[in-house]
Design a protein around this motif. Structure first.
Motif, PDB file in Angstrom:
ATOM      1  N   GLU A 146       0.858  -1.232  -0.083  1.00 19.53           N
ATOM      2  CA  GLU A 146       0.179  -0.164  -0.155  1.00 19.53           C
ATOM      3  C   GLU A 146       1.079   1.011  -0.254  1.00 19.53           C
ATOM      4  O   GLU A 146       1.934   0.845   0.847  1.00 19.53           O
ATOM      5  N   LEU A 147       0.315   2.716  -0.846  1.00 18.35           N
ATOM      6  CA  LEU A 147       1.903   3.735  -1.263  1.00 18.35           C
ATOM      7  C   LEU A 147       0.763   4.173  -0.278  1.00 18.35           C
ATOM      8  O   LEU A 147      -0.519   4.713  -0.507  1.00 18.35           O
ATOM      9  N   SER A 148       1.343   5.787   0.462  1.00 16.06           N
ATOM     10  CA  SER A 148       0.952   6.326   1.572  1.00 16.06           C
ATOM     11  C   SER A 148       1.072   7.856   1.200  1.00 16.06           C
ATOM     12  O   SER A 148       2.405   8.055   0.896  1.00 16.06           O
TER      13      SER A 148
END
Length: 150
Positions: free
Chosen positions: A29-31
């Motif tokens: 997941e990319l934040s």
């Protein structure tokens, strides 16, 4: 049918637990976020310059001369004040006892107005304003005048 094709009657033997392979599923997941960072600043200052400047003015003044002229002569009727050029003439009447009552012009008051003008120089405080725009690089940089701002 070929011998290697499956058919409903031809089922595969159960897998050998020793030959069993396990797979793990991984999800990344990319934040994404925003962070404010001061990379520079601008400030604007207003400087007021005061300077005494000569200003040419025309001063006007009026002088009024009042002169009384005694006439003491009888008249038949009253006259209104009148103008003769720059002079306002105001008649002054009185009743005087005589064998008969008679209106007598006692005097006239001549009021002459003259105007003079002269040019004078006065020192007057004049204000002018100047805006100074300054910039700096980074949050702690040195303030420098902005050459593009005027």
């Amino acid at each position: 049918m070929k011998p290697d094709e499956e058919s409903p009657g031809n089922t595969m033997p159960p897998a050998d637990p020793l030959n069993e392979a396990r797979l793990s599923a991984v999800q990344e997941e990319l934040s994404v976020g925003v962070r404010k960072t001061e990379t520079g600043a601008v400030r604007v200052r207003k400087v007021v310059h005061e300077e005494m400047q000569p200003v040419s003015l025309r001063l006007r003044s009026e002088q009024v001369e009042v002169r009384r002229v005694a006439l003491n002569r009888p008249v038949e009727e009253r006259r209104e004040p009148r103008r003769e050029g720059d002079t306002l003439i105001i008649p002054v009447y009185e009743y005087v006892p005589v064998v008969t009552m008679q209106l007598m012009l006692k005097e006239e008051v001549y009021v002459t107005t003259t105007e003079t003008a002269r040019d004078v120089m006065h020192q007057v405080l004049m204000n002018s304003e100047e805006l100074i725009v300054e910039r700096r690089e980074g949050p702690h940089g040195e303030w420098k005048r902005d050459p593009d701002a005027g």
